[in-house]
Design an enzyme around this catalytic site. Structure first.
Site, PDB file in Angstrom:
ATOM      1  N   TYR A 210      -2.062   0.617 -11.999  1.00 45.70           N
ATOM      2  CA  TYR A 210      -2.449  -0.790 -11.875  1.00 45.70           C
ATOM      3  C   TYR A 210      -3.629  -1.086 -12.788  1.00 45.70           C
ATOM      4  O   TYR A 210      -4.242  -0.158 -13.309  1.00 45.70           O
ATOM      5  CB  TYR A 210      -2.816  -1.127 -10.437  1.00 45.70           C
ATOM      6  CG  TYR A 210      -3.919  -0.288  -9.847  1.00 45.70           C
ATOM      7  CD1 TYR A 210      -5.245  -0.691  -9.936  1.00 45.70           C
ATOM      8  CD2 TYR A 210      -3.635   0.929  -9.208  1.00 45.70           C
ATOM      9  CE1 TYR A 210      -6.263   0.076  -9.394  1.00 45.70           C
ATOM     10  CE2 TYR A 210      -4.653   1.706  -8.672  1.00 45.70           C
ATOM     11  CZ  TYR A 210      -5.961   1.285  -8.768  1.00 45.70           C
ATOM     12  OH  TYR A 210      -6.966   2.051  -8.240  1.00 45.70           O
TER      13      TYR A 210
ATOM     14  N   CYS B 255      -0.592   8.163 -10.147  1.00 49.89           N
ATOM     15  CA  CYS B 255      -0.848   6.991  -9.326  1.00 49.89           C
ATOM     16  C   CYS B 255      -2.333   6.635  -9.407  1.00 49.89           C
ATOM     17  O   CYS B 255      -3.193   7.486  -9.185  1.00 49.89           O
ATOM     18  CB  CYS B 255      -0.465   7.255  -7.874  1.00 49.89           C
ATOM     19  SG  CYS B 255      -0.560   5.789  -6.827  1.00 49.89           S
TER      20      CYS B 255
ATOM     21  N   TYR C 206       0.832  -1.199   0.000  1.00 48.14           N
ATOM     22  CA  TYR C 206       0.000   0.000   0.000  1.00 48.14           C
ATOM     23  C   TYR C 206       0.869   1.251   0.000  1.00 48.14           C
ATOM     24  O   TYR C 206       1.826   1.363   0.779  1.00 48.14           O
ATOM     25  CB  TYR C 206      -0.913   0.026   1.232  1.00 48.14           C
ATOM     26  CG  TYR C 206      -1.983  -1.030   1.215  1.00 48.14           C
ATOM     27  CD1 TYR C 206      -3.211  -0.789   0.600  1.00 48.14           C
ATOM     28  CD2 TYR C 206      -1.760  -2.285   1.782  1.00 48.14           C
ATOM     29  CE1 TYR C 206      -4.196  -1.772   0.561  1.00 48.14           C
ATOM     30  CE2 TYR C 206      -2.737  -3.265   1.748  1.00 48.14           C
ATOM     31  CZ  TYR C 206      -3.954  -3.005   1.136  1.00 48.14           C
ATOM     32  OH  TYR C 206      -4.917  -3.985   1.093  1.00 48.14           O
ATOM     33  N   SER C 207       0.520   2.187  -0.871  1.00 44.99           N
ATOM     34  CA  SER C 207       1.207   3.469  -0.878  1.00 44.99           C
ATOM     35  C   SER C 207       0.926   4.193   0.427  1.00 44.99           C
ATOM     36  O   SER C 207      -0.208   4.222   0.901  1.00 44.99           O
ATOM     37  CB  SER C 207       0.700   4.326  -2.038  1.00 44.99           C
ATOM     38  OG  SER C 207       0.905   3.677  -3.267  1.00 44.99           O
TER      39      SER C 207
ATOM     40  N   GLU D 171       3.020   5.104 -11.248  1.00 44.90           N
ATOM     41  CA  GLU D 171       2.674   3.873 -10.546  1.00 44.90           C
ATOM     42  C   GLU D 171       1.198   3.631 -10.811  1.00 44.90           C
ATOM     43  O   GLU D 171       0.338   4.313 -10.254  1.00 44.90           O
ATOM     44  CB  GLU D 171       2.936   4.003  -9.061  1.00 44.90           C
ATOM     45  CG  GLU D 171       2.732   2.701  -8.300  1.00 44.90           C
ATOM     46  CD  GLU D 171       3.681   1.609  -8.744  1.00 44.90           C
ATOM     47  OE1 GLU D 171       3.151   0.622  -9.297  1.00 44.90           O
ATOM     48  OE2 GLU D 171       4.897   1.732  -8.577  1.00 44.90           O
TER      49      GLU D 171
END
Length: 419
Positions: A419, A377, A175-176, A417
């Site tokens: 996903y 992100c 987790y960021s 970053e």
């Protein structure tokens, strides 16, 4: 923001929303007054004893999150220039000649922290929107100063399990980090996460058959559906004050702030991808670690946030964004793209690229400066959205956008970053 990664037996691999060394707009210890300010980059400056954790920014033993010893940085750079191979230290990674905290705690030897009360934010930040995945929580863990980290890094959380493969405990989930290096309470002893509860209905993976789903902490349940509940996200969202939490890391060197206090920071975030952006903004506009002795902020550039969510009720940390904009109108901007509620003048749904297109000329000019950094992100489509937004204006300027973005990445000014 989180992502499942393949993790070796000992070290957590990969990081979320976490390129360069660690940064905070703090003058390194030992510098004379008037010396150039740099962003924080800290390290242990001597070999570590067995079991000893290095002291980095964010370590409890340091002042204002700890400052990097300038002489150590100079020595490291000199050794690099001379071709000398540096001795590896436990829990340390050298990035661009500076040491940052790295995998101090592994899946086989995690750190046991505790959930602590977070005064400013209630645990549940959003209200039901109609989606199964509506609950997003902001949780703070006490790590006693033993898990130093930097803005933009990630930590791993180990859930009891079982996971999809039946493993107990479950594999770590990364987790960021949503807090600055000194933590929300600025004690350097806490770390905060922004986690969305994952709930899938009637899809391929199921861990609750019809009738088996029970109400979660938010009171949500789906008794008439086949349900898959994300093992770690549900574990985290159901934690209460005083509960233990197993932490690994920290890790990640892609999303760290630039070293120049005059840098411009353009941030793109979808949903919980706001986590690393919040860590930056806490440092730049809130924490004493980012301030001069007179209370003015050390940051001299422009920070501009573009945040995309499906519903206005899903906007996270809006109170903080509004506060920063009020206090620092010349240095902070934010724009929201609410896709299921807002449209542009042409009637198109308002995604991040749609909103950015309204400022395309201004943003394109900003990106011509070597001091400008882009941070993304969240959902993978953001990079394609950037090409959609800036491709035409780049072409008009005789530039290929993909080549331009590639050059920015090579210059360590384009941080992604997704996903």
């Amino acid at each position: 923001m989180s992502r499942t990664g393949r993790v070796p037996a000992v070290l957590a691999a990969g990081a979320l929303c976490a390129g360069a060394s660690s940064w905070s707009f703090v003058q390194p210890a030992g510098l004379q007054n008037g010396a150039p300010q740099r962003l924080r980059a800290t390290a242990a400056s001597r070999p570590l004893a067995d079991g000893e954790a290095p002291k980095f920014a964010g370590s409890a033993a340091s002042t204002a999150g700890a400052l990097f010893v300038a002489a150590a940085a100079a020595t490291a750079l000199a050794r690099r220039a001379e071709g000398e191979v540096a001795v590896k230290k436990k829990g340390v990674k050298v990035v661009h000649g500076k040491e940052i905290p790295w995998n101090l705690f592994s899946p086989k030897a995690p750190y046991q922290g505790k959930v602590v009360k977070n005064v400013k934010h209630a645990q549940t930040l959003t209200t039901p929107t109609g989606d199964a995945n509506w609950e997003t929580t902001h949780l703070t863990f006490d790590h006693g100063g033993n898990v130093p980290y930097l803005e933009g890094q990630s930590i791993g959380i180990i859930a009891p399990g079982p996971d999809k493969k039946g493993e107990t405990p479950a594999r770590i989930r990364l987790y960021s980090i949503a807090s600055s290096a000194v933590g929300d309470d600025e004690t350097s002893k806490t770390v905060s996460l922004c986690v969305k509860r994952v709930v899938d209905l009637n899809k391929e993976h199921v861990n609750r058959e019809v009738g088996e789903d029970k109400p979660d902490k938010a009171g949500t349940h789906f008794p008439t559906d086949k349900v898959y509940r994300g093992v770690c996200s549900n574990h985290i969202c159901d934690l209460s004050v005083g509960d233990d939490v197993m932490i690994t890391g920290p890790t990640g060197a892609e999303m760290l702030l630039p070293e120049d206090p005059e840098a411009n920071i353009v941030m793109l975030a979808t949903g919980t991808g706001i986590a690393p952006m919040r860590s930056y903004m806490r440092l730049l506009f809130n924490d004493k670690a980012g301030q001069n002795a007179d209370g003015s902020i050390k940051f001299k550039g422009l920070a501009w946030l573009f945040m995309g969510v499906p519903f206005a009720k899903s906007l996270l940390y809006d109170d903080e964004h509004t506060e920063y904009k009020t206090k620092y109108p010349d240095q902070f901007k934010f724009d929201y793209a609410v896709s299921r509620e807002d449209k542009n003048a042409a009637g198109q749904k308002m995604y991040i690229q749609t909103k950015m297109a309204e400022y395309a000329e201004e943003l394109w000019e900003l990106m011509q400066s070597p001091k400008t950094h882009i941070y993304m992100c969240g959902l993978k489509g953001m990079e394609a959205g950037m090409a959609e937004c800036f491709g035409p204006i780049a072409e008009k300027a005789g530039v290929d956008w993909l080549e331009f973005a590639k050059a920015m990445k090579k210059a360590d000014r384009y941080h992604v970053e997704v996903y």
